[in-house]
Design an enzyme around this catalytic site. Structure first.
Site, short mmCIF file in Angstrom:
data_model
loop_
_atom_site.label_atom_id
_atom_site.label_comp_id
_atom_site.label_asym_id
_atom_site.label_seq_id
_atom_site.Cartn_x
_atom_site.Cartn_y
_atom_site.Cartn_z
CE LYS A 22 -1.70 1.43 4.00
NZ LYS A 22 -1.37 2.89 4.44
CG ASN A 23 2.30 2.68 3.43
OD1 ASN A 23 1.14 2.89 3.26
ND2 ASN A 23 2.66 2.66 4.82
CB CYS A 117 -4.60 10.37 11.88
SG CYS A 117 -3.31 9.30 12.38
NE ARG A 122 0.45 10.13 10.19
CZ ARG A 122 -0.02 9.08 9.77
NH1 ARG A 122 -1.02 8.43 9.94
NH2 ARG A 122 0.75 8.61 8.45
CG ASP A 306 3.52 1.25 9.67
OD1 ASP A 306 3.63 1.59 8.40
OD2 ASP A 306 3.24 2.16 10.42
NE ARG A 398 -7.16 4.20 5.65
CZ ARG A 398 -6.27 5.26 6.43
NH1 ARG A 398 -6.71 5.46 7.48
NH2 ARG A 398 -5.28 5.81 5.77
C1 EPZ Z 1 4.17 6.87 6.63
O1 EPZ Z 1 3.33 7.93 6.85
C2 EPZ Z 1 3.54 5.58 6.23
N1 EPZ Z 1 2.29 6.12 5.42
C3 EPZ Z 1 2.81 5.25 7.73
O2 EPZ Z 1 2.09 3.98 7.52
C4 EPZ Z 1 3.90 4.97 8.57
O3 EPZ Z 1 3.82 4.67 9.69
C5 EPZ Z 1 4.93 6.28 8.70
O4 EPZ Z 1 5.51 6.52 7.36
C6 EPZ Z 1 6.21 5.92 9.15
O5 EPZ Z 1 6.98 4.89 9.01
C7 EPZ Z 1 2.40 6.08 4.12
O6 EPZ Z 1 3.71 5.59 3.81
C8 EPZ Z 1 1.53 6.32 3.42
P1 EPZ Z 1 6.25 10.23 8.42
P2 EPZ Z 1 4.09 9.37 7.29
O7 EPZ Z 1 6.40 11.51 7.75
O8 EPZ Z 1 4.76 9.83 6.03
C9 EPZ Z 1 6.49 13.65 11.84
C10 EPZ Z 1 0.48 2.62 7.88
O9 EPZ Z 1 0.12 1.83 8.70
N2 EPZ Z 1 6.59 14.64 10.89
O10 EPZ Z 1 7.56 9.26 8.29
O11 EPZ Z 1 2.93 10.32 7.45
C11 EPZ Z 1 5.37 12.70 12.09
O12 EPZ Z 1 4.60 13.47 13.01
C12 EPZ Z 1 0.78 4.23 8.04
O13 EPZ Z 1 0.27 2.17 6.52
C13 EPZ Z 1 6.54 15.81 11.12
O14 EPZ Z 1 6.68 16.45 12.05
O15 EPZ Z 1 5.27 9.31 8.45
C14 EPZ Z 1 5.89 11.27 12.66
O16 EPZ Z 1 6.11 11.71 13.95
C15 EPZ Z 1 0.42 4.62 9.38
N3 EPZ Z 1 6.66 16.83 10.12
C16 EPZ Z 1 7.33 11.48 12.13
O17 EPZ Z 1 7.50 12.71 11.46
C17 EPZ Z 1 6.20 16.48 8.73
O18 EPZ Z 1 6.31 17.39 7.77
C18 EPZ Z 1 7.38 10.35 11.04
O19 EPZ Z 1 6.24 10.46 10.15
C19 EPZ Z 1 6.24 15.13 8.38
C20 EPZ Z 1 6.54 14.18 9.60
#
Ligand code: EPZ
Length: 421
Positions: A22-23, A117, A122, A306, A398
């Site tokens: 998915k990702n 969420c 996030r 995850d 999802r």
């Molecule tokens: C991706 O989400 C995945 N989703 C998530 O999978 C996964 O849990 C996550 O990466 C971490 O591996 C997809 O790829 C569609 P991040 P993403 O930006 O990109 C902070 C699932 O279960 N952050 O790597 O949204 C954020 O709050 C989903 O399939 C900022 O502060 O996660 C978090 O604490 C859930 N500012 C950390 O970084 C930003 O601009 C990592 O988030 C971006 C992120």
């Protein structure tokens, strides 16, 4: 709302096929906006999030042809709307992934802020900061990101935090920017590498994907390409945990075991016997109970956040005390509260769960709160004494293709009960 009804106590056996990731499919679908010409995607999982992304692209005017095997042909030649509205974005945060491609290809974009969420705030500040550094004019008001750029230019982007979709958005934007972009402290997840491979097949010039520094040399245009999405390492890990918890022996085909080293290390630690092939992984627990294990989530190649919920479920019935620390998201233990209702001995202290394994969980009606939490409740139902009802399983739809069919194929007693309310 549909529910899942699981009767615990049945061991698993046999083999199933793992779906596409998915990702990886989500950013790759967004990347089709960048192409002059048609893209042909295969091994795309049949999931609600994929349907949502296709609705989003379709509303912009992307021509999409999908067959019964979810092979997708996408062509952005007729794109007429450069917007991603809140009513779709609120159902899937990954909609933010259209921002970089729209800006790079069409010079304009209006994308709803994803909002928080269940697992955390996030924010997308790092996506926005990176695009501004590449020359975009961005206003954030009324819950929307409005972005404009005649032509983005290359920049050196040192990311404050490792962000998967942030790295992906900026990498996509940089493919058509003027000059060279360096993304430092980049996410190294296999899904980032899969996106880079697809973009390079379209004519992009990306090097270093999978390392902490990605170098993108902008090109004038990208062409359509054919691509098969990589297998889902989290789906793979989830079924391996299901087999470990139930003392079973299963084989997962159509996957890539080298994408889940950190998970396999921990499964061996709890006592699982694991054998690997190029496109399969087999696990045999030989009827034994898993031993306790300590987990510390962090960006790839470390143990993935995850998979934390699934290991939390397993720890509730493991032998000994497990300590699980969640360092990526600030609120990703909601499943613990539901597992406690099934009799689990879990103590939460900030971002750490201390879990004392018990012999047997008790079935109870439980409620899913997010995608991976819902998977952990299904896993708990497989071992709980009695019948477990899992509610709000739209979360699970999802991210897991046909989960009840795949688990039934392995011998679990699980069925979907449609609620015609
Ligand atoms: C991706 O989400 C995945 N989703 C998530 O999978 C996964 O849990 C996550 O990466 C971490 O591996 C997809 O790829 C569609 P991040 P993403 O930006 O990109 C902070 C699932 O279960 N952050 O790597 O949204 C954020 O709050 C989903 O399939 C900022 O502060 O996660 C978090 O604490 C859930 N500012 C950390 O970084 C930003 O601009 C990592 O988030 C971006 C992120």
């Amino acid at each position: 709302m549909d529910k899942l009804l699981i009767t615990g106590g049945y061991p698993l056996n046999g083999e199933i096929r793992i779906s596409g990731a998915k990702n990886a499919a989500l950013p790759i679908l967004a990347a089709t906006l960048l192409a002059e010409g048609s893209c042909h995607l295969s091994n795309v999982p049949h999931l609600q999030d994929i349907t949502t992304m296709m609705s989003l692209l379709g509303r912009m005017g992307v021509e999409l042809i999908v067959d019964e095997k979810m092979n997708i042909e996408a062509n952005s030649r007729s794109v007429h709307t450069l917007e991603a509205h809140y009513e779709l974005v609120k159902t899937m945060r990954a909609s933010i992934l259209v921002l970089g491609p729209l800006l790079a290809k069409f010079g304009r974009a209006q994308v709803s802020l994803p909002g928080g969420c269940a697992i955390g705030a996030r924010p997308v500040n790092l996506h926005i900061q990176g695009l501004i550094a590449m020359g975009a004019d961005i206003q954030v008001e009324g819950g929307y990101i409005t972005a404009k750029a005649k032509r983005l230019h290359g920049a050196t982007l040192l990311m404050d935090l490792v962000t998967v979709t942030g790295t992906e958005n900026l990498m996509m934007a940089a493919t058509l920017a003027e000059g060279i972009t360096l993304i430092e402290n980049a996410a190294r997840e296999p899904e980032v590498v899969d996106l880079a491979n697809f973009l390079n097949k379209m004519g992009a010039r990306i090097q270093g994907a999978g390392t902490e520094t990605i170098c993108i040399e902008g090109v004038p245009q990208l062409t359509g390409a054919e691509y098969s999405v990589l297998p889902d390492r989290i789906e793979t890990g989830t079924y391996l945990v299901a087999a470990t918890m139930t003392g079973s022996s299963i084989k997962l085909k159509g996957t890539d075991p080298h994408l889940l080293d950190a998970i396999l290390v921990k499964l061996r630690e709890v006592g699982a016997k694991i054998t690997l092939g190029t496109d399969w992984v087999a696990l045999d627990m030989q009827g034994r109970r898993p031993k306790a294990v300590n987990i510390h989530t962090a960006p790839y190649p470390a143990f993935p956040t995850d998979m934390q919920a699934q290991f939390t479920a397993m720890s509730t019935i493991s032998e000994g005390v497990s300590i699980l620390t969640e360092t990526v998201f600030e609120n990703r233990f909601m499943h613990a509260l539901e597992l406690q209702r099934m009799g689990a001995d879990i103590r939460l202290e900030g971002n750490t769960a201390i879990i004392k394994g018990i012999a047997e969980l008790q079935a109870a009606p439980v409620m899913a709160t997010d995608l991976r939490a819902s998977a952990s409740l299904v896993l708990a139902g497989l071992v709980a004494k009695g019948e477990t009802w899992v509610d709000r399983i739209y979360h699970i739809d999802r991210g897991y293709e046909r989960i009840e069919e795949k688990l039934t194929q392995l011998g679990a007693k699980i069925r979907r009960v449609r609620n015609h309310v």
